[in-house]
Design a protein around this motif. Sequence first.
Motif, PDB file in Angstrom:
ATOM      1  N   ASN A  26       0.800  -1.220   0.000  1.00  0.00           N
ATOM      2  CA  ASN A  26       0.000   0.000   0.000  1.00  0.00           C
ATOM      3  C   ASN A  26       0.833   1.271   0.000  1.00  0.00           C
ATOM      4  O   ASN A  26       0.321   2.341  -0.329  1.00  0.00           O
ATOM      5  N   LYS A  27       2.126   1.184   0.367  1.00  0.00           N
ATOM      6  CA  LYS A  27       2.973   2.372   0.235  1.00  0.00           C
ATOM      7  C   LYS A  27       3.065   2.772  -1.233  1.00  0.00           C
ATOM      8  O   LYS A  27       3.101   3.955  -1.561  1.00  0.00           O
ATOM      9  N   ILE A  28       3.089   1.781  -2.121  1.00  0.00           N
ATOM     10  CA  ILE A  28       3.071   2.066  -3.557  1.00  0.00           C
ATOM     11  C   ILE A  28       1.665   2.391  -4.025  1.00  0.00           C
ATOM     12  O   ILE A  28       1.433   3.387  -4.713  1.00  0.00           O
ATOM     13  N   ALA A  29       0.707   1.533  -3.667  1.00  0.00           N
ATOM     14  CA  ALA A  29      -0.651   1.664  -4.203  1.00  0.00           C
ATOM     15  C   ALA A  29      -1.255   3.028  -3.887  1.00  0.00           C
ATOM     16  O   ALA A  29      -1.812   3.695  -4.768  1.00  0.00           O
ATOM     17  N   VAL A  30      -1.148   3.458  -2.641  1.00  0.00           N
ATOM     18  CA  VAL A  30      -1.749   4.741  -2.252  1.00  0.00           C
ATOM     19  C   VAL A  30      -1.097   5.889  -3.017  1.00  0.00           C
ATOM     20  O   VAL A  30      -1.779   6.769  -3.556  1.00  0.00           O
ATOM     21  N   GLN A  34      -3.291   7.955  -5.768  1.00  0.00           N
ATOM     22  CA  GLN A  34      -3.543   9.365  -5.481  1.00  0.00           C
ATOM     23  C   GLN A  34      -2.870  10.267  -6.504  1.00  0.00           C
ATOM     24  O   GLN A  34      -3.446  11.284  -6.919  1.00  0.00           O
ATOM     25  N   SER A  35      -1.669   9.899  -6.928  1.00  0.00           N
ATOM     26  CA  SER A  35      -0.964  10.703  -7.927  1.00  0.00           C
ATOM     27  C   SER A  35      -1.703  10.734  -9.257  1.00  0.00           C
ATOM     28  O   SER A  35      -1.559  11.673 -10.034  1.00  0.00           O
ATOM     29  N   MET A  36      -2.502   9.701  -9.513  1.00  0.00           N
ATOM     30  CA  MET A  36      -3.245   9.616 -10.772  1.00  0.00           C
ATOM     31  C   MET A  36      -4.684  10.106 -10.627  1.00  0.00           C
ATOM     32  O   MET A  36      -5.489   9.942 -11.538  1.00  0.00           O
ATOM     33  N   GLY A  37      -5.016  10.676  -9.476  1.00  0.00           N
ATOM     34  CA  GLY A  37      -6.308  11.329  -9.326  1.00  0.00           C
ATOM     35  C   GLY A  37      -7.380  10.537  -8.617  1.00  0.00           C
ATOM     36  O   GLY A  37      -8.551  10.948  -8.608  1.00  0.00           O
TER      37      GLY A  37
END
Length: 373
Positions: A26-30, A34-37
């Motif tokens: 989830n460190k990557i997933a979040v 979020q970076s993609m909107g």
Amino acid sequence: MSTEPPVPETSVLAVASHVVSGNVGNKIAVFVLQSMGCDVSALNTVQFSNHTGYKQWKGTRVSAQEITDLWEGLKQSYLDGVDMMLSGYVPGAEAVTAVGNIGKELRQKSEEVGKPGNFFWVLDPVMGDNGRLYVAETVVPAYKSLIHYADLILPNQFEAELLSGVKITDRDSLEHAIRVLHQEFGVPHVVITSVSIPLFSSSSAATPQTPRTMSVVGSSMTSDRQPRVFRISFPVFEAYFSGTGDMFAALMVVRMREAVANYDKLSNGVGEGKGASSSKLGERRSWLSDDTIGVLDLPLARAAEKVLASMHEVLDRTCESMNAQMRAIRERRGDDIDETTLHLLKSRAAELRLTRNLGCLRDPTIEYRAEKM
């Protein structure tokens, strides 16, 4: 570089591991979502100091009851309205079942209101790799009982073998495994994230720096559960990175949503031929395209192309950074580094470089295209 998010407003429940330091789960997933909107609710299944590739860590795993309690807490505060769910590493069969119950509940909710396309579940069945399980054996049947409820599954080659019961050794066995997942388990979309068989070697994807290649193989089933299979070959970096599967999964959530939205904009939801429907693709359960849609025009294929483009760019920059860090370490310390310390330093240098490379996530250059099998 585009400044607009690639997806319409999208809320995602991300269920995966969490580490205090580093980039996995989830460190990557979040961060990616979020970076993609996307608006993200993170349900962490473990709390570790760092990922297990370091070979030493501290922390705890959550229980099945804790997963259920967290979900109940979201529901009681009306925070359970999500468009998509991404599930990754889950510790143990009971916890897998608890996560599955969340997915099934969200699926049923969308069906009850007559809007089956309002929920889409991307399931990464994290069980093992390279012929080795790194979860309890009871996790395998737990996932087999769940994948029917998922819309898209993202197994690696070994996990696809575990789920389908088919040993993948060549093109025929690969296609047979995908057919089993479609026909016997009813999985609408399948992407096998790392296929490494001799038949799939591709000189066109290789480079002098990365001479070895692998393939991603995907398929969206037809209305009668026949596979529509494509592959994308890509060069392999000769280094070990943790979290690549988590990045792939998070990017697939965004790019699948984007591809379906773009399809509906272009087609206005008009279908023709066998299995056609006049509804918009994004309104149908599992976002399944009409049978008349060609393999290379599938939203799944378009999404996978963009995902691999981002992956390649991020890994290229991670390699550059890793090599520079290791050179600097050797210049400072020479060869006087014990094996354990060297492994820890390499693991730290190999953490995926995401925060400084947003352009790679949002607007990658597509080099490796889908091919029909």
